[in-house]
Design a protein around this motif. Structure first.
Motif, PDB file in Angstrom:
ATOM      1  N   SER A 105       4.746  11.717  -9.489  1.00 20.42           N
ATOM      2  CA  SER A 105       4.089  10.786  -8.577  1.00 20.42           C
ATOM      3  C   SER A 105       3.796  11.534  -7.276  1.00 20.42           C
ATOM      4  CB  SER A 105       4.996   9.585  -8.298  1.00 20.42           C
ATOM      5  OG  SER A 105       6.147  10.013  -7.591  1.00 20.42           O
ATOM      6  N   ILE A 106       2.990  10.946  -6.419  1.00 17.97           N
ATOM      7  CA  ILE A 106       2.715  11.563  -5.121  1.00 17.97           C
ATOM      8  C   ILE A 106       4.015  11.733  -4.349  1.00 17.97           C
ATOM      9  CG2 ILE A 106       1.690  11.109  -2.849  1.00 17.97           C
ATOM     10  CD1 ILE A 106      -0.801  10.105  -4.291  1.00 17.97           C
ATOM     11  N   ASP A 107       4.877  10.724  -4.373  1.00 17.67           N
ATOM     12  CA  ASP A 107       6.160  10.801  -3.662  1.00 17.67           C
ATOM     13  C   ASP A 107       6.997  11.971  -4.175  1.00 17.67           C
ATOM     14  OD1 ASP A 107       8.039   9.880  -1.744  1.00 17.67           O
ATOM     15  OD2 ASP A 107       9.136   8.810  -3.308  1.00 17.67           O
TER      16      ASP A 107
ATOM     17  N   LYS B  70       8.201  15.400  -2.219  1.00 17.02           N
ATOM     18  CA  LYS B  70       9.621  15.774  -2.130  1.00 17.02           C
ATOM     19  C   LYS B  70       9.825  17.206  -2.606  1.00 17.02           C
ATOM     20  CE  LYS B  70      11.565  11.170  -2.380  1.00 17.02           C
ATOM     21  NZ  LYS B  70      12.250  10.168  -3.182  1.00 17.02           N
ATOM     22  N   ASP B  71       9.116  17.603  -3.660  1.00 14.89           N
ATOM     23  CA  ASP B  71       9.189  18.995  -4.130  1.00 14.89           C
ATOM     24  C   ASP B  71       8.668  19.958  -3.076  1.00 14.89           C
ATOM     25  OD1 ASP B  71      10.344  18.356  -6.529  1.00 14.89           O
ATOM     26  OD2 ASP B  71       8.571  18.792  -7.746  1.00 14.89           O
ATOM     27  N   LYS B  72       7.623  19.547  -2.388  1.00 12.16           N
ATOM     28  CA  LYS B  72       7.045  20.387  -1.343  1.00 12.16           C
ATOM     29  C   LYS B  72       8.046  20.608  -0.209  1.00 12.16           C
ATOM     30  CE  LYS B  72       2.200  20.735  -0.174  1.00 12.16           C
ATOM     31  NZ  LYS B  72       2.063  21.874  -0.959  1.00 12.16           N
ATOM     32  N   ILE B  73       8.836  19.592   0.114  1.00  9.91           N
ATOM     33  CA  ILE B  73       9.850  19.710   1.172  1.00  9.91           C
ATOM     34  C   ILE B  73      10.939  20.685   0.748  1.00  9.91           C
ATOM     35  CG2 ILE B  73      11.726  18.512   2.341  1.00  9.91           C
ATOM     36  CD1 ILE B  73      10.077  16.088   2.496  1.00  9.91           C
ATOM     37  N   LYS B  74      11.352  20.631  -0.508  1.00  7.68           N
ATOM     38  CA  LYS B  74      12.418  21.506  -0.997  1.00  7.68           C
ATOM     39  C   LYS B  74      12.053  22.979  -0.860  1.00  7.68           C
ATOM     40  CE  LYS B  74      14.147  18.367  -4.539  1.00  7.68           C
ATOM     41  NZ  LYS B  74      14.272  18.178  -5.987  1.00  7.68           N
ATOM     42  N   ILE B  75      10.785  23.289  -1.055  1.00  8.29           N
ATOM     43  CA  ILE B  75      10.326  24.673  -1.022  1.00  8.29           C
ATOM     44  C   ILE B  75      10.421  25.245   0.390  1.00  8.29           C
ATOM     45  CG2 ILE B  75       8.317  26.173  -1.356  1.00  8.29           C
ATOM     46  CD1 ILE B  75       7.453  24.213  -3.599  1.00  8.29           C
ATOM     47  N   ARG B  76      10.037  24.466   1.381  1.00 11.60           N
ATOM     48  CA  ARG B  76      10.064  24.924   2.773  1.00 11.60           C
ATOM     49  C   ARG B  76      11.085  24.097   3.548  1.00 11.60           C
ATOM     50  NH1 ARG B  76       4.062  23.949   2.466  1.00 11.60           N
ATOM     51  NH2 ARG B  76       3.201  25.875   1.706  1.00 11.60           N
TER      52      ARG B  76
ATOM     53  N   PRO C 134      -7.955  10.166  -1.140  1.00 10.84           N
ATOM     54  CA  PRO C 134      -7.391  11.021  -0.095  1.00 10.84           C
ATOM     55  C   PRO C 134      -8.295  11.014   1.127  1.00 10.84           C
ATOM     56  CG  PRO C 134      -8.274  12.343  -1.888  1.00 10.84           C
ATOM     57  CD  PRO C 134      -8.395  10.919  -2.304  1.00 10.84           C
ATOM     58  N   VAL C 135      -7.694  10.965   2.300  1.00  6.75           N
ATOM     59  CA  VAL C 135      -8.449  11.004   3.545  1.00  6.75           C
ATOM     60  C   VAL C 135      -8.337  12.387   4.176  1.00  6.75           C
ATOM     61  CG1 VAL C 135      -8.632  10.008   5.869  1.00  6.75           C
ATOM     62  CG2 VAL C 135      -8.141   8.534   3.933  1.00  6.75           C
ATOM     63  N   SER C 136      -7.166  12.985   4.080  1.00  5.73           N
ATOM     64  CA  SER C 136      -6.964  14.320   4.659  1.00  5.73           C
ATOM     65  C   SER C 136      -7.142  15.392   3.583  1.00  5.73           C
ATOM     66  CB  SER C 136      -5.569  14.433   5.267  1.00  5.73           C
ATOM     67  OG  SER C 136      -4.588  14.427   4.260  1.00  5.73           O
ATOM     68  N   SER C 137      -7.453  16.596   4.029  1.00  3.92           N
ATOM     69  CA  SER C 137      -7.626  17.705   3.080  1.00  3.92           C
ATOM     70  C   SER C 137      -6.303  18.035   2.389  1.00  3.92           C
ATOM     71  CB  SER C 137      -8.181  18.940   3.780  1.00  3.92           C
ATOM     72  OG  SER C 137      -7.322  19.349   4.817  1.00  3.92           O
ATOM     73  N   ARG C 138      -5.182  17.865   3.088  1.00  4.18           N
ATOM     74  CA  ARG C 138      -3.873  18.128   2.471  1.00  4.18           C
ATOM     75  C   ARG C 138      -3.601  17.114   1.345  1.00  4.18           C
ATOM     76  NH1 ARG C 138      -2.346  19.795   7.845  1.00  4.18           N
ATOM     77  NH2 ARG C 138      -1.772  21.990   7.726  1.00  4.18           N
ATOM     78  N   ALA C 139      -3.937  15.866   1.575  1.00  8.57           N
ATOM     79  CA  ALA C 139      -3.745  14.850   0.532  1.00  8.57           C
ATOM     80  C   ALA C 139      -4.635  15.147  -0.663  1.00  8.57           C
ATOM     81  CB  ALA C 139      -4.038  13.460   1.086  1.00  8.57           C
ATOM     82  N   GLU C 140      -5.832  15.603  -0.392  1.00  5.47           N
ATOM     83  CA  GLU C 140      -6.774  15.927  -1.465  1.00  5.47           C
ATOM     84  C   GLU C 140      -6.272  17.104  -2.310  1.00  5.47           C
ATOM     85  OE1 GLU C 140     -11.548  16.618  -2.050  1.00  5.47           O
ATOM     86  OE2 GLU C 140     -10.724  16.483  -0.036  1.00  5.47           O
ATOM     87  N   SER C 141      -5.701  18.103  -1.654  1.00  6.11           N
ATOM     88  CA  SER C 141      -5.269  19.290  -2.392  1.00  6.11           C
ATOM     89  C   SER C 141      -3.900  19.118  -3.040  1.00  6.11           C
ATOM     90  CB  SER C 141      -5.246  20.508  -1.476  1.00  6.11           C
ATOM     91  OG  SER C 141      -4.253  20.381  -0.490  1.00  6.11           O
ATOM     92  N   LEU C 142      -3.113  18.141  -2.606  1.00  6.28           N
ATOM     93  CA  LEU C 142      -1.765  17.961  -3.139  1.00  6.28           C
ATOM     94  C   LEU C 142      -1.743  17.811  -4.655  1.00  6.28           C
ATOM     95  CD1 LEU C 142       1.312  17.496  -2.597  1.00  6.28           C
ATOM     96  CD2 LEU C 142       0.752  15.058  -2.526  1.00  6.28           C
ATOM     97  N   CYS C 143      -2.624  17.009  -5.185  1.00  8.55           N
ATOM     98  CA  CYS C 143      -2.601  16.701  -6.626  1.00  8.55           C
ATOM     99  C   CYS C 143      -3.618  17.513  -7.427  1.00  8.55           C
ATOM    100  CB  CYS C 143      -2.817  15.208  -6.828  1.00  8.55           C
ATOM    101  SG  CYS C 143      -1.487  14.211  -6.130  1.00  8.55           S
TER     102      CYS C 143
ATOM    103  N   VAL D 236       0.825  -1.210   0.000  1.00  6.56           N
ATOM    104  CA  VAL D 236       0.000   0.000   0.000  1.00  6.56           C
ATOM    105  C   VAL D 236       0.860   1.261   0.000  1.00  6.56           C
ATOM    106  CG1 VAL D 236      -2.069  -1.013   1.011  1.00  6.56           C
ATOM    107  CG2 VAL D 236      -0.357  -0.019   2.510  1.00  6.56           C
ATOM    108  N   GLU D 237       1.983   1.220   0.687  1.00  4.23           N
ATOM    109  CA  GLU D 237       2.879   2.376   0.688  1.00  4.23           C
ATOM    110  C   GLU D 237       3.396   2.645  -0.719  1.00  4.23           C
ATOM    111  OE1 GLU D 237       7.179   3.498   2.535  1.00  4.23           O
ATOM    112  OE2 GLU D 237       5.766   2.515   3.890  1.00  4.23           O
ATOM    113  N   GLU D 238       3.791   1.605  -1.425  1.00  2.19           N
ATOM    114  CA  GLU D 238       4.287   1.757  -2.798  1.00  2.19           C
ATOM    115  C   GLU D 238       3.186   2.215  -3.749  1.00  2.19           C
ATOM    116  OE1 GLU D 238       7.477   1.742  -3.783  1.00  2.19           O
ATOM    117  OE2 GLU D 238       7.859   1.531  -1.636  1.00  2.19           O
ATOM    118  N   ILE D 239       1.976   1.724  -3.534  1.00  2.26           N
ATOM    119  CA  ILE D 239       0.846   2.139  -4.376  1.00  2.26           C
ATOM    120  C   ILE D 239       0.651   3.647  -4.261  1.00  2.26           C
ATOM    121  CG2 ILE D 239      -1.684   2.056  -4.593  1.00  2.26           C
ATOM    122  CD1 ILE D 239      -1.475  -0.951  -3.899  1.00  2.26           C
ATOM    123  N   VAL D 240       0.647   4.159  -3.027  1.00  4.08           N
ATOM    124  CA  VAL D 240       0.450   5.595  -2.819  1.00  4.08           C
ATOM    125  C   VAL D 240       1.626   6.387  -3.364  1.00  4.08           C
ATOM    126  CG1 VAL D 240       0.190   7.415  -1.087  1.00  4.08           C
ATOM    127  CG2 VAL D 240      -1.109   5.297  -0.863  1.00  4.08           C
TER     128      VAL D 240
END
Length: 108
Positions: free
Chosen positions: A41-43, A47-53, A97-106, A27-31
């Motif tokens: 990909s989501i991953d 990673k891009d989001k981490i680079k920004i902040r 997506p379960v969380s609002s952040r996951a929903e808005s990510l993509c 399941v981790e690999e699927i996500v």
């Protein structure tokens, strides 16, 4: 009537077998590999989001919630604030997506 019960039983076995093949590692690999914004990909999007902040990566975790598997990625913004992105993996391998952040990510 007997044939109907055999069909139902076989369907239940097929669903349980499919879900058994989706384990915590899978399941981790699927996500991680699911498509996201800009062909990433989501991953890769995370990673891009981490680079920004400047955030500390708390990594991936898998949770079993109400008989279903959820995958979460968390980041520490400061000593008290965490960003959490969480998805539910369905027995067929699709994700929601379960969380609002996951929903808005993509969708940004």
């Amino acid at each position: 009537m007997k044939l109907f019960f055999v069909f139902i039983l076989n369907s239940l076995i097929a669903v349980n077998t499919a879900y058994a093949q989706v384990d915590e590692t899978t399941v981790e690999e699927i996500v991680k590999n699911s498509p996201c914004i800009g062909g990433l990909s989501i991953d890769a999007a995370l990673k891009d989001k981490i680079k920004i902040r400047s955030q500390r990566d708390l990594g991936w975790q898998v949770f079993k919630e109400e008989g279903q598997l959820d995958v979460e990625r968390a980041f520490l913004m400061n000593k008290s604030m965490q960003l959490r992105f969480r998805w539910r993996v369905n027995p067929d391998g699709s994700i929601n997506p379960v969380s609002s952040r996951a929903e808005s990510l993509c969708t940004e």
